[in-house]
Design a protein around this motif. Sequence first.
Motif, PDB file in Angstrom:
ATOM      1  N   VAL A   1       0.851  -1.194   0.000  1.00 34.76           N
ATOM      2  CA  VAL A   1       0.000   0.000   0.000  1.00 34.76           C
ATOM      3  C   VAL A   1       0.885   1.242   0.000  1.00 34.76           C
ATOM      4  O   VAL A   1       1.755   1.384   0.855  1.00 34.76           O
ATOM      5  CB  VAL A   1      -0.937  -0.008   1.225  1.00 34.76           C
TER       6      VAL A   1
ATOM      7  N   CYS B   1      -8.003   4.018   9.162  1.00 36.41           N
ATOM      8  CA  CYS B   1      -6.980   3.049   9.545  1.00 36.41           C
ATOM      9  C   CYS B   1      -7.173   2.598  10.990  1.00 36.41           C
ATOM     10  O   CYS B   1      -7.072   3.402  11.910  1.00 36.41           O
ATOM     11  CB  CYS B   1      -5.584   3.634   9.368  1.00 36.41           C
TER      12      CYS B   1
ATOM     13  N   VAL C   1      -5.285   0.755  12.764  1.00 36.77           N
ATOM     14  CA  VAL C   1      -4.061   0.500  13.527  1.00 36.77           C
ATOM     15  C   VAL C   1      -3.150   1.729  13.609  1.00 36.77           C
ATOM     16  O   VAL C   1      -1.961   1.608  13.915  1.00 36.77           O
ATOM     17  CB  VAL C   1      -3.267  -0.702  12.938  1.00 36.77           C
TER      18      VAL C   1
ATOM     19  N   ALA D   1      -1.681   3.618  11.445  1.00 39.30           N
ATOM     20  CA  ALA D   1      -0.438   3.505  10.679  1.00 39.30           C
ATOM     21  C   ALA D   1      -0.157   4.740   9.830  1.00 39.30           C
ATOM     22  O   ALA D   1       0.911   4.862   9.258  1.00 39.30           O
ATOM     23  CB  ALA D   1      -0.485   2.266   9.781  1.00 39.30           C
TER      24      ALA D   1
ATOM     25  N   ILE E   1       2.714   6.216   5.255  1.00 39.81           N
ATOM     26  CA  ILE E   1       2.321   4.999   5.960  1.00 39.81           C
ATOM     27  C   ILE E   1       3.495   4.423   6.729  1.00 39.81           C
ATOM     28  O   ILE E   1       4.574   4.217   6.168  1.00 39.81           O
ATOM     29  CB  ILE E   1       1.765   3.954   4.964  1.00 39.81           C
TER      30      ILE E   1
ATOM     31  N   CYS F   1       1.387  -0.946   9.420  1.00 37.46           N
ATOM     32  CA  CYS F   1       0.379  -1.247   8.393  1.00 37.46           C
ATOM     33  C   CYS F   1       0.175  -2.752   8.228  1.00 37.46           C
ATOM     34  O   CYS F   1       1.125  -3.520   8.206  1.00 37.46           O
ATOM     35  CB  CYS F   1       0.818  -0.644   7.062  1.00 37.46           C
ATOM     36  N   VAL F   2      -1.088  -3.164   8.138  1.00 35.98           N
ATOM     37  CA  VAL F   2      -1.409  -4.576   7.934  1.00 35.98           C
ATOM     38  C   VAL F   2      -2.117  -4.796   6.587  1.00 35.98           C
ATOM     39  O   VAL F   2      -2.791  -5.791   6.377  1.00 35.98           O
ATOM     40  CB  VAL F   2      -2.260  -5.145   9.092  1.00 35.98           C
ATOM     41  N   SER F   3      -1.946  -3.835   5.689  1.00 28.50           N
ATOM     42  CA  SER F   3      -2.419  -3.963   4.304  1.00 28.50           C
ATOM     43  C   SER F   3      -3.901  -4.272   4.164  1.00 28.50           C
ATOM     44  O   SER F   3      -4.294  -5.037   3.286  1.00 28.50           O
ATOM     45  CB  SER F   3      -1.614  -5.048   3.578  1.00 28.50           C
ATOM     46  N   CYS F   4      -4.711  -3.664   5.012  1.00 30.03           N
ATOM     47  CA  CYS F   4      -6.139  -3.939   4.913  1.00 30.03           C
ATOM     48  C   CYS F   4      -6.768  -3.220   3.729  1.00 30.03           C
ATOM     49  O   CYS F   4      -7.782  -3.648   3.188  1.00 30.03           O
ATOM     50  CB  CYS F   4      -6.848  -3.529   6.198  1.00 30.03           C
ATOM     51  N   GLY F   5      -6.178  -2.089   3.321  1.00 33.59           N
ATOM     52  CA  GLY F   5      -6.685  -1.372   2.153  1.00 33.59           C
ATOM     53  C   GLY F   5      -7.780  -0.365   2.435  1.00 33.59           C
ATOM     54  O   GLY F   5      -8.295   0.268   1.516  1.00 33.59           O
TER      55      GLY F   5
ATOM     56  N   CYS G   1      -7.597   2.564   3.800  1.00 36.72           N
ATOM     57  CA  CYS G   1      -7.197   3.928   3.447  1.00 36.72           C
ATOM     58  C   CYS G   1      -7.324   4.160   1.947  1.00 36.72           C
ATOM     59  O   CYS G   1      -7.650   5.258   1.505  1.00 36.72           O
ATOM     60  CB  CYS G   1      -5.767   4.204   3.923  1.00 36.72           C
TER      61      CYS G   1
END
Lengths: 499, 84
Positions: free
Chosen positions: A98, A176, A178, A180, A191, A196-200, A202
């Motif tokens: 991301v 977000c 978390v 991040a 970021i 970041c846990v790449s949830c998408g 954002c």
Amino acid sequence: MKGIYTSITKIRRQVFTEVARLAFENGDHHQFEDAPYRILPGEVAQYRDSIFKERAIVGERLRLAMGLPVRRVDKHSRLSSGIEKVDVDHRILEAPLVNVIPFACEACPTDAFYVTDNCRKCLAHPCTFVCPVNAVSIGKNRAIIDQDKCIRCGKCKEACPYHAIVRYDRPCAAACGVNAIESDYLGRAEINQDKCVSCGMCIISCPFGAIADKSEIYQLIKAMNKGAQVVAEIAPSFVGQFGPLATPAKVVEGLKRLGFSDVVEVSLGADIASIHEAKVFVENVPEKQPYLGTSCCPSWAMMAKKFFPEQSQYISSSHTPMVATAKQIKAKNPDAKVVFIGPCIAKKIEALDEEVRPYIDFVITFEELIAMFVAKDIDLSMLEDGQEPNDSSSRGRSYANCGGVAEAIASNIRKLYPGREVLIDRADSLSDCRKMLAMAKAGKRDGYLLEGMACPGGCVGGPGTLLPTKQATVKVQEFAKKSPYETALDNPKAAGAEG
Amino acid sequence: MKPVTVQICVGTHCTMMGAMDMYELLQNMQQSMEEKGLEITIDLVRCFGDCKANEAPVVVVNDKKIVSATSEKVMEYIMEVGKA
Ligand code: SF4
Ligand code: SF4
Ligand code: FES
């Protein structure tokens, strides 16, 4: 901005279509340099103040869609710089997934209280009296909040009878779960990749379209062009994503026309995983571990690892439905390449894991897939019905909706171990997932099965979907009812398979 | 007010260009308009062929075809036809 189609969604999809078209046509690097002009023709800006800036941003989006990193602004390089490395027929994806396109970011102000035009500069001005740190004063035209003093307690907002005080956060940071999103030296979003846990979330929340993830469609199509056997495994949330006339049987037919050699439902892997997790739960909870967390959502599992390292051992390590399905495919056909097609971008990162890599060759989203259909002029609604998928049980298909995962596991437990009770808690959204894990850490969820999903509503709410979540939830339920098998244990393809 | 029929193309190209989001919006509008006496029927239909000319999404309101449709354009036209 899920559920509302905006010009940002449009551009994103045009970019995917353009990249897919280039790949299908085996286009050269010149065509890539021209791509921003095909997406944004003419000399008048449509979305921002300048056509040059618009094209520059689209250029970076095109690069990310090819799997390339965003370029630096302070150094000269061509749009296609580095393209030789990604013009291949195998995975090249690298973290970070991301990315903020810095010059597309408008540096929205961070979380704060603001006085709006609603302020009437009233005589009583209760806002000044309730502020515990004396941050509110009355200016020439309206109340003024001293942002350096403000401690964001919200008392002034509550006190104003005209609702003149609002709180707002930058949309990316608010989305977000978390925290991040930080700021660079120009106040633009940056970021923190450690968090970041790449949830998408954002990506779909930024109103300027300044955040995007990398894609693998280019390399996937190259592999298909070369004649590789590529099998599609399609996540349970696929139902209805490509329009109401694109029935599951037509989606299968469309995938074959695109060049996939076979199509398998990931809900098959969900069935396998749910049987495995039922056993793990009964054998270990609460004696060997206080509770069990589900394994299927990579952002939830990543969040546990990063923020609750001592708790993450209690998140099931049973292979996820994605991997369980791929194992079935590779057992039958060891040479096949496997593509996971789903609503999720975090799966792209999960697939880079050492243990997952051997089974998954590419990960793409529904949004990227529909761009492939459009690039190849395939209209699903006009196709003959292919074979309707029949790999999985109703419960497996319900994995796409929040609550569905825990329910599938619990129903296996009830069947396998009659009389055994299962306590369930669940959360959908990263911030709620964090709260749930904090409760578990405090010992308040002992004996529980915890279902964690990073996307609101479950996978149907994922960043790579096309259908508004409410409609998608119903579609998933309808298709689940059509399975001849009620639970995973009734499904002959799942019972007996290794999890 | 005159009843209005809205056909939304849900072919693959139009679906990519936001047809289902438009459907969701119009469905919400359908309910609130009914209370005001405007009857709206929504049909989801197959590809009109206009996407080939890059004009997706396509929506037809009564007899008028709206290409490169946005929800603003479609709603505006619905109100026009409904009042006429
Ligand atoms: S919401 Fe978008 S434009 Fe605003 S700070 Fe975040 S990334 Fe930048
Ligand atoms: S955790 Fe999700 S919302 Fe936060 S920065 Fe990463 S992708 Fe964006
Ligand atoms: S898909 Fe709508 S006009 Fe072709």
